[in-house]
Design a protein around this motif. Structure first.
Motif, mmCIF file in Angstrom:
data_model
loop_
_atom_site.group_PDB
_atom_site.id
_atom_site.type_symbol
_atom_site.label_atom_id
_atom_site.label_comp_id
_atom_site.label_asym_id
_atom_site.label_seq_id
_atom_site.Cartn_x
_atom_site.Cartn_y
_atom_site.Cartn_z
ATOM 1 N N ARG A 16 0.833 -1.210 0.000
ATOM 2 C CA ARG A 16 0.000 0.000 0.000
ATOM 3 C C ARG A 16 0.869 1.262 0.000
ATOM 4 N N GLU A 17 1.860 1.292 0.887
ATOM 5 C CA GLU A 17 2.714 2.483 1.012
ATOM 6 C C GLU A 17 3.467 2.797 -0.280
ATOM 7 N N PHE A 18 3.990 1.763 -0.939
ATOM 8 C CA PHE A 18 4.816 1.980 -2.130
ATOM 9 C C PHE A 18 4.050 1.784 -3.436
ATOM 10 N N GLU A 19 2.731 1.566 -3.317
ATOM 11 C CA GLU A 19 1.882 1.365 -4.482
ATOM 12 C C GLU A 19 2.416 0.254 -5.382
ATOM 13 N N LEU A 20 2.696 -0.882 -4.744
ATOM 14 C CA LEU A 20 3.176 -2.077 -5.426
ATOM 15 C C LEU A 20 2.213 -3.217 -5.147
ATOM 16 N N SER A 46 11.202 -5.567 8.283
ATOM 17 C CA SER A 46 11.801 -4.640 9.237
ATOM 18 C C SER A 46 11.899 -3.238 8.639
ATOM 19 N N GLN A 47 12.336 -2.301 9.451
ATOM 20 C CA GLN A 47 12.600 -0.943 8.965
ATOM 21 C C GLN A 47 13.680 -0.991 7.879
ATOM 22 N N GLY A 48 14.659 -1.885 8.045
ATOM 23 C CA GLY A 48 15.708 -2.037 7.031
ATOM 24 C C GLY A 48 15.144 -2.512 5.699
ATOM 25 N N LYS A 54 12.459 1.191 -0.488
ATOM 26 C CA LYS A 54 12.454 2.592 -0.926
ATOM 27 C C LYS A 54 13.619 2.860 -1.885
ATOM 28 N N LEU A 55 14.798 2.352 -1.551
ATOM 29 C CA LEU A 55 15.969 2.525 -2.423
ATOM 30 C C LEU A 55 15.782 1.773 -3.747
ATOM 31 N N GLY A 59 15.909 3.409 -7.423
ATOM 32 C CA GLY A 59 16.752 2.885 -8.493
ATOM 33 C C GLY A 59 15.954 2.561 -9.743
ATOM 34 N N LYS A 60 14.758 2.004 -9.573
ATOM 35 C CA LYS A 60 13.903 1.712 -10.727
ATOM 36 C C LYS A 60 13.500 2.992 -11.443
ATOM 37 N N ARG A 61 13.185 4.049 -10.678
ATOM 38 C CA ARG A 61 12.836 5.330 -11.306
ATOM 39 C C ARG A 61 14.007 5.872 -12.120
#
Length: 134
Positions: A16-20, A46-48, A54-55, A59-61
């Motif tokens: 949901r957060e990353f729209e994936l 985890s947070q990691g 997110k990274l 990178g995909k963008r």
């Protein structure tokens, strides 16, 4: 006093957060970019893992390959101020920039050719007294 637990996420929350889709997140897991823990059959991130996701999206963008993203994510997790690491990061970005610039030049050449064909066709239509159709 008990220390607060670090944040943990479900696959649905990250999706949901990353729209994936959850499938995309599992794909990144299979590629070695994420390493969730398991609680029974449920994946717990985890947070990691969230930061790696997110990274990965960043990178995909940028249009990087999964191998390049994995290398950069791995570098991100180690001390980030080492000279070899920073040089490698510049190498990856530079190669990617050159690739994009080459593709842009090829696209510009194609656009120029299309413009030439359009001009020729308009001239032929005008010579025959035909109205241009859009």
């Amino acid at each position: 006093m008990a220390k607060p637990l670090p944040p943990r996420y479900t696959i649905a929350e990250l999706a949901r957060e990353f729209e994936l889709t959850p499938r995309a997140i599992r794909f990144y897991e299979e590629a070695g970019l994420l390493q969730p823990e398991r609680e029974g059959r449920q994946r717990v991130y985890s947070q990691g893992d969230r930061t790696r996701l997110k990274l990965t999206q960043r990178g995909k963008r940028l249009g990087l390959s999964l191998a390049e993203i994995k290398e950069l994510v791995t570098m991100y997790e180690s001390p980030r101020d080492t000279v070899p690491q920073l040089r490698r990061f510049l190498d990856v970005l530079g190669a990617h920039r050159r690739d994009i610039e080459e593709r842009m030049a090829e696209l510009q050449t194609t656009l120029d050719e299309i413009g030439g064909h359009e001009a020729e066709t308009r001239a032929l239509l005008a010579k025959q007294g035909a109205r241009e159709v859009r």
